[in-house]
Each structure stands twice: as structure tokens, then as C-alpha cells.
Design an enzyme around this catalytic site. Structure first.
Site, PDB file in Angstrom:
ATOM      1  N   ARG A   8      12.228  -4.994   4.384  1.00 47.89           N
ATOM      2  CA  ARG A   8      11.748  -3.606   4.232  1.00 47.89           C
ATOM      3  C   ARG A   8      12.677  -2.619   4.937  1.00 47.89           C
ATOM      4  O   ARG A   8      13.144  -2.853   6.045  1.00 47.89           O
ATOM      5  CB  ARG A   8      10.343  -3.464   4.795  1.00 47.89           C
ATOM      6  N   LYS A  47       0.840  -1.210   0.000  1.00 49.01           N
ATOM      7  CA  LYS A  47       0.000   0.000   0.000  1.00 49.01           C
ATOM      8  C   LYS A  47       0.870   1.254   0.000  1.00 49.01           C
ATOM      9  O   LYS A  47       0.680   2.163  -0.804  1.00 49.01           O
ATOM     10  CB  LYS A  47      -0.942   0.006   1.226  1.00 49.01           C
ATOM     11  N   ARG A  73       0.429  -9.234  13.433  1.00 50.54           N
ATOM     12  CA  ARG A  73      -0.280  -8.237  12.612  1.00 50.54           C
ATOM     13  C   ARG A  73      -1.156  -8.925  11.569  1.00 50.54           C
ATOM     14  O   ARG A  73      -2.244  -8.453  11.247  1.00 50.54           O
ATOM     15  CB  ARG A  73       0.729  -7.294  11.933  1.00 50.54           C
ATOM     16  N   ARG A  75      -9.620   0.270   8.840  1.00 51.11           N
ATOM     17  CA  ARG A  75      -8.970  -1.001   9.131  1.00 51.11           C
ATOM     18  C   ARG A  75      -9.931  -1.937   9.849  1.00 51.11           C
ATOM     19  O   ARG A  75      -9.585  -3.070  10.125  1.00 51.11           O
ATOM     20  CB  ARG A  75      -7.817  -0.647  10.058  1.00 51.11           C
ATOM     21  N   ARG A 128      11.624  -0.915  10.619  1.00 51.12           N
ATOM     22  CA  ARG A 128      10.516  -0.665  11.544  1.00 51.12           C
ATOM     23  C   ARG A 128      10.507  -1.698  12.658  1.00 51.12           C
ATOM     24  O   ARG A 128      10.722  -2.878  12.423  1.00 51.12           O
ATOM     25  CB  ARG A 128       9.187  -0.706  10.779  1.00 51.12           C
TER      26      ARG A 128
HETATM   27  P1  AP5 Z   1       4.799  -1.547   1.844  1.00 50.15           P
HETATM   28  O1  AP5 Z   1       4.429  -0.751   0.650  1.00 50.15           O
HETATM   29  O2  AP5 Z   1       5.559  -0.876   2.939  1.00 50.15           O
HETATM   30  O3  AP5 Z   1       3.519  -2.289   2.425  1.00 50.15           O
HETATM   31  P2  AP5 Z   1       2.267  -1.695   3.202  1.00 50.15           P
HETATM   32  O4  AP5 Z   1       1.077  -2.408   2.638  1.00 50.15           O
HETATM   33  O5  AP5 Z   1       2.251  -0.215   3.189  1.00 50.15           O
HETATM   34  O6  AP5 Z   1       2.624  -2.274   4.637  1.00 50.15           O
HETATM   35  P3  AP5 Z   1       2.591  -1.638   6.091  1.00 50.15           P
HETATM   36  O7  AP5 Z   1       3.323  -2.601   6.971  1.00 50.15           O
HETATM   37  O8  AP5 Z   1       3.084  -0.240   6.116  1.00 50.15           O
HETATM   38  O9  AP5 Z   1       1.140  -1.702   6.375  1.00 50.15           O
HETATM   39  P4  AP5 Z   1       0.519  -1.849   7.708  1.00 50.15           P
HETATM   40  O10 AP5 Z   1      -0.824  -1.731   7.179  1.00 50.15           O
HETATM   41  O11 AP5 Z   1       0.713  -2.996   8.570  1.00 50.15           O
HETATM   42  O12 AP5 Z   1       1.265  -0.740   8.578  1.00 50.15           O
HETATM   43  P5  AP5 Z   1       0.800   0.693   9.017  1.00 50.15           P
HETATM   44  O13 AP5 Z   1       1.973   1.551   9.013  1.00 50.15           O
HETATM   45  O14 AP5 Z   1      -0.414   1.106   8.253  1.00 50.15           O
HETATM   46  O15 AP5 Z   1       5.602  -2.842   1.316  1.00 50.15           O
HETATM   47  C1  AP5 Z   1       6.197  -3.768   2.213  1.00 50.15           C
HETATM   48  C2  AP5 Z   1       7.576  -4.206   1.668  1.00 50.15           C
HETATM   49  O16 AP5 Z   1       7.389  -4.917   0.450  1.00 50.15           O
HETATM   50  C3  AP5 Z   1       8.493  -3.010   1.324  1.00 50.15           C
HETATM   51  O17 AP5 Z   1       9.806  -3.352   1.633  1.00 50.15           O
HETATM   52  C4  AP5 Z   1       8.319  -2.828  -0.205  1.00 50.15           C
HETATM   53  O18 AP5 Z   1       9.470  -2.285  -0.806  1.00 50.15           O
HETATM   54  C5  AP5 Z   1       8.056  -4.259  -0.650  1.00 50.15           C
HETATM   55  N1  AP5 Z   1       7.132  -4.329  -1.776  1.00 50.15           N
HETATM   56  C6  AP5 Z   1       6.024  -3.554  -2.005  1.00 50.15           C
HETATM   57  N2  AP5 Z   1       5.405  -3.946  -3.135  1.00 50.15           N
HETATM   58  C7  AP5 Z   1       6.117  -4.996  -3.618  1.00 50.15           C
HETATM   59  C8  AP5 Z   1       5.967  -5.851  -4.762  1.00 50.15           C
HETATM   60  N3  AP5 Z   1       4.961  -5.680  -5.628  1.00 50.15           N
HETATM   61  N4  AP5 Z   1       6.875  -6.834  -4.936  1.00 50.15           N
HETATM   62  C9  AP5 Z   1       7.899  -7.013  -4.057  1.00 50.15           C
HETATM   63  N5  AP5 Z   1       8.103  -6.236  -2.969  1.00 50.15           N
HETATM   64  C10 AP5 Z   1       7.217  -5.241  -2.747  1.00 50.15           C
HETATM   65  O19 AP5 Z   1       0.317   0.405  10.509  1.00 50.15           O
HETATM   66  C11 AP5 Z   1       1.221   0.131  11.553  1.00 50.15           C
HETATM   67  C12 AP5 Z   1       0.462  -0.015  12.860  1.00 50.15           C
HETATM   68  O20 AP5 Z   1      -0.247   1.213  13.161  1.00 50.15           O
HETATM   69  C13 AP5 Z   1      -0.630  -1.086  12.880  1.00 50.15           C
HETATM   70  O21 AP5 Z   1      -0.119  -2.351  13.197  1.00 50.15           O
HETATM   71  C14 AP5 Z   1      -1.570  -0.532  13.961  1.00 50.15           C
HETATM   72  O22 AP5 Z   1      -1.080  -0.798  15.255  1.00 50.15           O
HETATM   73  C15 AP5 Z   1      -1.527   0.957  13.741  1.00 50.15           C
HETATM   74  N6  AP5 Z   1      -2.574   1.428  12.810  1.00 50.15           N
HETATM   75  C16 AP5 Z   1      -2.387   2.010  11.588  1.00 50.15           C
HETATM   76  N7  AP5 Z   1      -3.558   2.314  11.022  1.00 50.15           N
HETATM   77  C17 AP5 Z   1      -4.520   1.920  11.899  1.00 50.15           C
HETATM   78  C18 AP5 Z   1      -5.945   1.955  11.877  1.00 50.15           C
HETATM   79  N8  AP5 Z   1      -6.619   2.462  10.829  1.00 50.15           N
HETATM   80  N9  AP5 Z   1      -6.605   1.467  12.949  1.00 50.15           N
HETATM   81  C19 AP5 Z   1      -5.958   0.953  14.018  1.00 50.15           C
HETATM   82  N10 AP5 Z   1      -4.613   0.888  14.101  1.00 50.15           N
HETATM   83  C20 AP5 Z   1      -3.899   1.364  13.054  1.00 50.15           C
END
Ligand code: AP5
Length: 214
Positions: A123, A13, A167, A88, A156
Site C-alpha cells: 500500500r 474501504k 490490527r 469500529r 503508513r
Molecule cells: P485500503 O482501501 O487502503 O483498505 P482499508 O480497508 O481502507 O484499510 P485501512 O488500513 O485504511 O483500514 P484501517 O481500518 O485499519 O485503518 P484506518 O485508517 O481506518 O486498501 C488496502 C490496500 O489494498 C491498498 O494498497 C489498496 O490499493 C489495495 N486494495 C484495495 N482493494 C483491493 C482489491 N480489491 N484488490 C487488490 N488490492 C486492493 O485506522 C487506522 C488506525 O486509526 C486504527 O488502527 C486505530 O488505531 C485508529 N482508528 C481509526 N478509526 C477508529 C475507530 N473508529 N475507533 C478506534 N480507533 C480508530
């Protein structure tokens, strides 16, 4: 253009958000980045969120809903926005709907759990901007260094394998029901819904998004 990116942690994402933001000129609203900034600044929100985030659990709906509503009310969101990591849970989606916030596109990235665990181990992030890299699949021009600022990249805290698995459990229990939720919204004519194979290389996923969004 109001877009929601839906998918498991690590589905890509944040990576694709960078492309959409630049191409369509809309701000990325990443609840993960906003929460990490609050943790770093040690605000009361950050202090409440930190413990849950470190354990791989979701932050409470009320906190996140308030955060997003405030952000969407800013002037730069008046022509659209890209929600990355929100909603989410079903209560988060309901709260958005109840506030009259309409969504044009829901884009789901479909990636199996095994691929996610492998991706997270490689990552690297640029903390200030939220730019995302992968040591193998999306490497920076110079190892360990952000392409734009030349600052060091970091790992991270919640990307360690045991936390990633937790997660994923949260994702399956609390976030996956949103797939049905938004498919029903599509049937009701309230949004467009597309599922994208997120296991394709980064550029192919980007190309598919370009075809969908025009
Ligand atoms: P990346 O693009 O970073 O993936 P992402 O989907 O953005 O993953 P996140 O871990 O950031 O999502 P998340 O939803 O768990 O974390 P968030 O920060 O929102 O890609 C991942 C890796 O793969 C990278 O190294 C990239 O280079 C590689 N990659 C990407 N595309 C690729 C491809 N096509 N092929 C190969 N490699 C690829 O949330 C963190 C925490 O915050 C949560 O756990 C929760 O505690 C809290 N939180 C956030 N939002 C909420 C909410 N709405 N409600 C409650 N808690 C929340």
C-alpha cells in the site's frame, strides 16, 4: 444516503470510498484519516491517539465518538455521508444509534487475513488527500507519485507486517461483532446490509457497489 463501510484493515474501504464519494456526492468520513491529521497537527487528541495507533490498537471510544459526532453535524453531511472506519466497536455503534443517526446501507468487505497481510505490504498513500494505491493491484500512473497532485506517496507507519497482525487481532476481537450487530439491525428493518467479496479486483468491487447503491 448514509453508508457504513465495514471490514478488516486493508479490506478496501478507503479505495472504494473514493469511488462512492465521487459518484454519489457525499463526504467520506474516515476516522483513520482524521486521527492521522490530528497526530500530524500534534493536537491533544493526536498526542493521545498516536501511541495507540502506532501499536496497532484502537483509539478509545469516547475520543472517536466525539470526533465523528462533531463531523456529522457539519453542513456538508446534511444529504448523507460515508463512514469509513467507524463504528469500529459495539459501543461506537450504540452511541451512534443513541444519537438518532440512521444508517441506510452497511457494506461489509469480506477479505481473509492472509490477503490483508499481502496487500498492506504494497500500500502507498497520498497523505494530504487520503488517496490509496497499491504497487501491484492499484498502481499510480507514475511510480511513487500521486495521480492528481504529483506529490510523493508514502508508506503508513502501521503497515509493517507485525503491526498489521496486531490490527487484525483487534479487528477480530472488537470490530467483527458489528457484523452480527448490523445483520440484526437489518432484520429489525433499520438498515440494508450487503456482504461483498473484497478479494475481487478493485473494478469488480466497484461495479458490485454500483449495482447495490444504484
Ligand atoms: P485500503 O482501501 O487502503 O483498505 P482499508 O480497508 O481502507 O484499510 P485501512 O488500513 O485504511 O483500514 P484501517 O481500518 O485499519 O485503518 P484506518 O485508517 O481506518 O486498501 C488496502 C490496500 O489494498 C491498498 O494498497 C489498496 O490499493 C489495495 N486494495 C484495495 N482493494 C483491493 C482489491 N480489491 N484488490 C487488490 N488490492 C486492493 O485506522 C487506522 C488506525 O486509526 C486504527 O488502527 C486505530 O488505531 C485508529 N482508528 C481509526 N478509526 C477508529 C475507530 N473508529 N475507533 C478506534 N480507533 C480508530
Amino acid at each position: 444516503m448514509r453508508i457504513i463501510l465495514l471490514g478488516a484493515p486493508g479490506a478496501g474501504k478507503g479505495t472504494q470510498a473514493q469511488f462512492i464519494m465521487q459518484k454519489y456526492g457525499i463526504p467520506q468520513i474516515s476516522t483513520g484519516d482524521m486521527l492521522r491529521a490530528a497526530v500530524k497537527a500534534q493536537t491533544s487528541l493526536g498526542l493521545q491517539a498516536k501511541e495507540l495507533m502506532d501499536k496497532g490498537q484502537l483509539v478509545t471510544d469516547d475520543l472517536v465518538i466525539a470526533l465523528v459526532k462533531e463531523r456529522i453535524s457539519q453542513p456538508d453531511c446534511k444529504n448523507g455521508f460515508l463512514l469509513d472506519g467507524f463504528p469500529r466497536t459495539v459501543p461506537q455503534a450504540d452511541a451512534m444509534k443513541a444519537s438518532g443517526i440512521k444508517v441506510d446501507y452497511v457494506l461489509e468487505f469480506d477479505v481473509p487475513d492472509e490477503v490483508i497481510v499481502d496487500r498492506m505490504s504494497g500500500r502507498r498513500i497520498h497523505q494530504t488527500s487520503g488517496r490509496v494505491y497499491h504497487v501491484k493491484y492499484n498502481p499510480p500512473k507514475n511510480e511513487g507519485i500521486d495521480d492528481i497532485t504529483g506529490e510523493p506517496l508514502t508508506i503508513r507507519k502501521d503497515d509493517h507486517e507485525d503491526i498489521v497482525k496486531k490490527r487484525l487481532v483487534e479487528y477480530h476481537q472488537l470490530t467483527k461483532p458489528l457484523i452480527n450487530y448490523y445483520q440484526n439491525e437489518k432484520k429489525a428493518g433499520n438498515t440494508e446490509y450487503f456482504r461483498i467479496d473484497g478479494t475481487q479486483p478493485v473494478e469488480k468491487v466497484t461495479h458490485e457497489l454500483e449495482k447495490i447503491l444504484g
